[in-house]
Design a protein around this motif. Structure first.
Motif, PDB file in Angstrom:
ATOM      1  N   MET A 191       8.771 -19.437 -31.535  1.00  0.00           N
ATOM      2  CA  MET A 191       9.878 -18.489 -31.548  1.00  0.00           C
ATOM      3  C   MET A 191      11.229 -19.190 -31.633  1.00  0.00           C
ATOM      4  SD  MET A 191       8.629 -15.605 -28.816  1.00  0.00           S
ATOM      5  CE  MET A 191       9.728 -14.403 -29.546  1.00  0.00           C
ATOM      6  N   ARG A 192      11.286 -20.436 -31.180  1.00  0.00           N
ATOM      7  CA  ARG A 192      12.543 -21.164 -31.254  1.00  0.00           C
ATOM      8  C   ARG A 192      12.679 -21.920 -32.574  1.00  0.00           C
ATOM      9  NH1 ARG A 192       9.391 -23.939 -27.533  1.00  0.00           N
ATOM     10  NH2 ARG A 192       8.651 -25.965 -28.271  1.00  0.00           N
ATOM     11  N   GLY A 193      11.642 -21.916 -33.402  1.00  0.00           N
ATOM     12  CA  GLY A 193      11.655 -22.638 -34.667  1.00  0.00           C
ATOM     13  C   GLY A 193      10.681 -23.800 -34.624  1.00  0.00           C
ATOM     14  N   PRO A 194      10.008 -24.091 -35.747  1.00  0.00           N
ATOM     15  CA  PRO A 194       8.960 -25.125 -35.739  1.00  0.00           C
ATOM     16  C   PRO A 194       9.459 -26.530 -35.458  1.00  0.00           C
ATOM     17  CG  PRO A 194       9.423 -24.387 -37.980  1.00  0.00           C
ATOM     18  CD  PRO A 194      10.168 -23.458 -37.066  1.00  0.00           C
ATOM     19  N   GLU A 195      10.703 -26.836 -35.819  1.00  0.00           N
ATOM     20  CA  GLU A 195      11.215 -28.192 -35.649  1.00  0.00           C
ATOM     21  C   GLU A 195      12.210 -28.305 -34.508  1.00  0.00           C
ATOM     22  OE1 GLU A 195       9.900 -30.546 -37.369  1.00  0.00           O
ATOM     23  OE2 GLU A 195       8.715 -29.174 -38.613  1.00  0.00           O
ATOM     24  N   VAL A 196      12.358 -27.253 -33.726  1.00  0.00           N
ATOM     25  CA  VAL A 196      13.365 -27.243 -32.667  1.00  0.00           C
ATOM     26  C   VAL A 196      12.709 -27.594 -31.336  1.00  0.00           C
ATOM     27  CG1 VAL A 196      15.099 -25.856 -31.450  1.00  0.00           C
ATOM     28  CG2 VAL A 196      14.659 -25.471 -33.897  1.00  0.00           C
ATOM     29  N   PRO A 197      13.157 -28.663 -30.667  1.00  0.00           N
ATOM     30  CA  PRO A 197      12.557 -29.018 -29.372  1.00  0.00           C
ATOM     31  C   PRO A 197      12.895 -27.994 -28.301  1.00  0.00           C
ATOM     32  CG  PRO A 197      14.482 -30.384 -29.816  1.00  0.00           C
ATOM     33  CD  PRO A 197      14.228 -29.590 -31.064  1.00  0.00           C
ATOM     34  N   ALA A 198      12.006 -27.845 -27.340  1.00  0.00           N
ATOM     35  CA  ALA A 198      12.216 -26.864 -26.271  1.00  0.00           C
ATOM     36  C   ALA A 198      13.309 -27.332 -25.325  1.00  0.00           C
ATOM     37  CB  ALA A 198      10.919 -26.656 -25.495  1.00  0.00           C
ATOM     38  N   LYS A 199      14.134 -26.402 -24.903  1.00  0.00           N
ATOM     39  CA  LYS A 199      15.145 -26.692 -23.880  1.00  0.00           C
ATOM     40  C   LYS A 199      14.547 -26.364 -22.527  1.00  0.00           C
ATOM     41  CE  LYS A 199      19.864 -25.605 -22.414  1.00  0.00           C
ATOM     42  NZ  LYS A 199      20.197 -27.032 -22.234  1.00  0.00           N
ATOM     43  N   ALA A 200      14.467 -27.348 -21.676  1.00  0.00           N
ATOM     44  CA  ALA A 200      13.804 -27.161 -20.387  1.00  0.00           C
ATOM     45  C   ALA A 200      14.625 -26.266 -19.469  1.00  0.00           C
ATOM     46  CB  ALA A 200      13.574 -28.519 -19.723  1.00  0.00           C
ATOM     47  N   LEU A 201      13.913 -25.444 -18.704  1.00  0.00           N
ATOM     48  CA  LEU A 201      14.562 -24.639 -17.673  1.00  0.00           C
ATOM     49  C   LEU A 201      14.913 -25.528 -16.494  1.00  0.00           C
ATOM     50  CD1 LEU A 201      12.489 -21.341 -17.459  1.00  0.00           C
ATOM     51  CD2 LEU A 201      14.914 -21.524 -17.940  1.00  0.00           C
ATOM     52  N   ASP A 202      16.094 -25.312 -15.919  1.00  0.00           N
ATOM     53  CA  ASP A 202      16.454 -26.030 -14.709  1.00  0.00           C
ATOM     54  C   ASP A 202      16.721 -25.014 -13.593  1.00  0.00           C
ATOM     55  OD1 ASP A 202      18.916 -24.932 -15.333  1.00  0.00           O
ATOM     56  OD2 ASP A 202      19.850 -26.831 -15.885  1.00  0.00           O
ATOM     57  N   ALA A 203      17.006 -25.516 -12.392  1.00  0.00           N
ATOM     58  CA  ALA A 203      17.189 -24.625 -11.251  1.00  0.00           C
ATOM     59  C   ALA A 203      18.410 -23.734 -11.422  1.00  0.00           C
ATOM     60  CB  ALA A 203      17.318 -25.452  -9.966  1.00  0.00           C
ATOM     61  N   ARG A 204      19.459 -24.245 -12.068  1.00  0.00           N
ATOM     62  CA  ARG A 204      20.653 -23.435 -12.298  1.00  0.00           C
ATOM     63  C   ARG A 204      20.313 -22.217 -13.174  1.00  0.00           C
ATOM     64  NH1 ARG A 204      26.022 -25.339 -12.156  1.00  0.00           N
ATOM     65  NH2 ARG A 204      25.188 -27.461 -12.164  1.00  0.00           N
ATOM     66  N   ALA A 205      19.518 -22.466 -14.233  1.00  0.00           N
ATOM     67  CA  ALA A 205      19.126 -21.368 -15.115  1.00  0.00           C
ATOM     68  C   ALA A 205      18.203 -20.389 -14.401  1.00  0.00           C
ATOM     69  CB  ALA A 205      18.444 -21.924 -16.361  1.00  0.00           C
ATOM     70  N   LEU A 206      17.291 -20.898 -13.581  1.00  0.00           N
ATOM     71  CA  LEU A 206      16.383 -20.017 -12.857  1.00  0.00           C
ATOM     72  C   LEU A 206      17.130 -19.151 -11.852  1.00  0.00           C
ATOM     73  CD1 LEU A 206      13.183 -22.125 -12.125  1.00  0.00           C
ATOM     74  CD2 LEU A 206      13.462 -20.197 -13.668  1.00  0.00           C
ATOM     75  N   ALA A 207      18.134 -19.731 -11.179  1.00  0.00           N
ATOM     76  CA  ALA A 207      18.923 -18.951 -10.239  1.00  0.00           C
ATOM     77  C   ALA A 207      19.654 -17.828 -10.965  1.00  0.00           C
ATOM     78  CB  ALA A 207      19.916 -19.854  -9.508  1.00  0.00           C
ATOM     79  N   ALA A 208      20.191 -18.124 -12.162  1.00  0.00           N
ATOM     80  CA  ALA A 208      20.868 -17.095 -12.946  1.00  0.00           C
ATOM     81  C   ALA A 208      19.879 -16.044 -13.449  1.00  0.00           C
ATOM     82  CB  ALA A 208      21.608 -17.732 -14.121  1.00  0.00           C
ATOM     83  N   LEU A 209      18.689 -16.490 -13.855  1.00  0.00           N
ATOM     84  CA  LEU A 209      17.664 -15.568 -14.326  1.00  0.00           C
ATOM     85  C   LEU A 209      17.207 -14.640 -13.209  1.00  0.00           C
ATOM     86  CD1 LEU A 209      15.822 -14.810 -16.717  1.00  0.00           C
ATOM     87  CD2 LEU A 209      14.217 -16.547 -15.925  1.00  0.00           C
ATOM     88  N   ALA A 210      17.048 -15.184 -12.014  1.00  0.00           N
ATOM     89  CA  ALA A 210      16.639 -14.364 -10.877  1.00  0.00           C
ATOM     90  C   ALA A 210      17.728 -13.385 -10.460  1.00  0.00           C
ATOM     91  CB  ALA A 210      16.272 -15.262  -9.692  1.00  0.00           C
ATOM     92  N   ALA A 211      18.993 -13.744 -10.720  1.00  0.00           N
ATOM     93  CA  ALA A 211      20.095 -12.856 -10.366  1.00  0.00           C
ATOM     94  C   ALA A 211      20.191 -11.661 -11.308  1.00  0.00           C
ATOM     95  CB  ALA A 211      21.412 -13.627 -10.385  1.00  0.00           C
ATOM     96  N   ASN A 212      19.533 -11.731 -12.472  1.00  0.00           N
ATOM     97  CA  ASN A 212      19.568 -10.633 -13.440  1.00  0.00           C
ATOM     98  C   ASN A 212      18.171 -10.430 -14.014  1.00  0.00           C
ATOM     99  OD1 ASN A 212      20.445  -8.622 -15.132  1.00  0.00           O
ATOM    100  ND2 ASN A 212      21.552  -9.955 -16.533  1.00  0.00           N
ATOM    101  N   PRO A 213      17.204 -10.003 -13.175  1.00  0.00           N
ATOM    102  CA  PRO A 213      15.811  -9.933 -13.625  1.00  0.00           C
ATOM    103  C   PRO A 213      15.555  -8.865 -14.673  1.00  0.00           C
ATOM    104  CG  PRO A 213      16.043  -8.924 -11.471  1.00  0.00           C
ATOM    105  CD  PRO A 213      17.365  -9.565 -11.780  1.00  0.00           C
TER     106      PRO A 213
END
Length: 362
Positions: A1-23
């Motif tokens: 979904m991100r593209g065949p040649e595009v490396p994955a961007k790893a989730l970090d704790a900052r992103a998870l905290a933001a994701l949990a704040a807007n589930p």
């Protein structure tokens, strides 16, 4: 979904905290779950993000962290002993295990092994420098890297969070402390998963150590922060997140978020996933400007903030709100509609009493 040649961007704790704040935001859930670089995506959509730390702040933070961890982390261990465990033996000597391994999965396994070894031989202090932890998020693994984890002589574990913002006269900016606490709560959740696999399970302390520069110097000071509330909220919100696979199954065939796709195709792909924009997203998500523009275009009440959205019930657009206030639509028995009509009447009375021409709500 991100593209065949595009490396994955790893989730970090900052992103998870933001994701949990807007589930409720499925857009962020699928983009983060697929490892999409949202900053590159926002630029490709024509709404570049201003989210993130400046290079100066990153350099300053790295320099401060290196100073705090010098001499085998002696300063960190001293602060942990003083603020969290003064009854324990002083940390004159401490073990600092090597956590190097190939890839995040290897580092996660090496961290778990180190924690098992040092917890099984209590009596000494141990510092884990940048351990790697894994946490399941909406069906996808997220690899997290806290600044440090300290194992106490009694075998319990403490998360150490190092920040470059100052503590002035013993206190720091409450907003920044709150963000650090939410980030540390994610690490605590991940550590608890590691602890649950050990027998007997060691105690993961819910008071973390926040290390910051003292006043305007580069000398470290610290404060114990209780993250029980943040941990409970984060655990509850992460548990409510829709599984990434379920969201992906609902998307059109061939949906791709690669930034090199044509602008029209990319916009259609992003718009195929519902978003839940709120003004708080501006400080936590790289796509916030794009989502804000779209919300304003359709007149969504979420642009006014979550508290306003919660008060308006089933009224989801500004046009719906104004129409209900004018008595043109809406159920009179709906508390939100009744409150809006009452507010409109009070407005008309106030303007009439001031001798001004009464203008309709618009």
């Amino acid at each position: 979904m991100r593209g065949p040649e595009v490396p994955a961007k790893a989730l970090d704790a900052r992103a998870l905290a933001a994701l949990a704040a807007n589930p409720g935001c499925r857009r962020r859930a699928i983009l983060d779950g697929a490892g999409v670089d949202k900053a590159a995506l926002a630029s490709a959509l024509g709404s570049p993000s201003a989210f993130g730390q400046s290079q100066f702040a990153l350099t300053r933070g790295n320099a401060f962290e290196a100073r705090v961890k010098a001499d085998g982390g002696a300063e960190i261990l001293k602060l942990v002993h003083e603020r969290l465990d003064p009854a324990a033996v002083p940390p004159r000597e401490a073990a600092v295990p090597d956590l190097s391994a190939v890839g995040p999965e290897g580092r996660t396994a090496r961290t778990a092994l180190a924690l098992r070894e040092v917890t099984g031989a209590p009596g000494t202090w141990t510092l884990l420098d940048h351990p790697m932890l894994a946490l399941d998020v909406a069906g996808s693994p997220a690899f997290l890297e806290p600044d440090a984890v300290v194992v106490h002589p009694d075998g319990s574990w403490t998360v150490v969070e190092i920040k470059s913002f100052p503590m002035l006269d013993g206190s720091a900016d409450p907003a920044k402390v709150g963000a650090a606490a939410r980030q540390a709560a994610v690490y605590v959740l991940a550590l608890e998963e590691v602890a649950a696999r050990l027998e007997p399970a060691p105690r993961v302390r819910h008071r973390v150590l926040l290390v910051c520069p003292k006043d305007f110097s580069s000398l470290p000071t610290a404060s114990a922060v209780d993250v029980r509330r943040q941990r409970a909220v984060t655990a509850r919100q992460l548990a409510r997140l829709t599984r990434v696979q379920d969201i992906a199954d609902s998307l059109p065939e061939g949906t791709c978020f690669a930034p090199d796709r044509p602008a029209g195709e990319l916009t259609s792909a992003v718009e195929s996933v519902p978003a839940m924009y709120a003004p708080e997203c501006l400080a936590a998500c790289e796509l916030a400007f794009h989502c804000r523009d779209r919300s304003r275009t359709v007149g969504a009440v979420t642009t006014l903030g979550r508290p306003v959205r919660a008060e308006l019930g089933g009224l989801t657009t500004v046009d719906d709100v104004l129409s209900a206030a004018r008595g043109e639509s809406g159920d009179p028995d709906d508390p939100a509609v009744a409150a809006l009509r009452r507010a409109a009447a009070l407005r008309q009375e106030a303007l009439a009493a001031a001798g001004r021409e009464v203008a309709p709500c618009r």
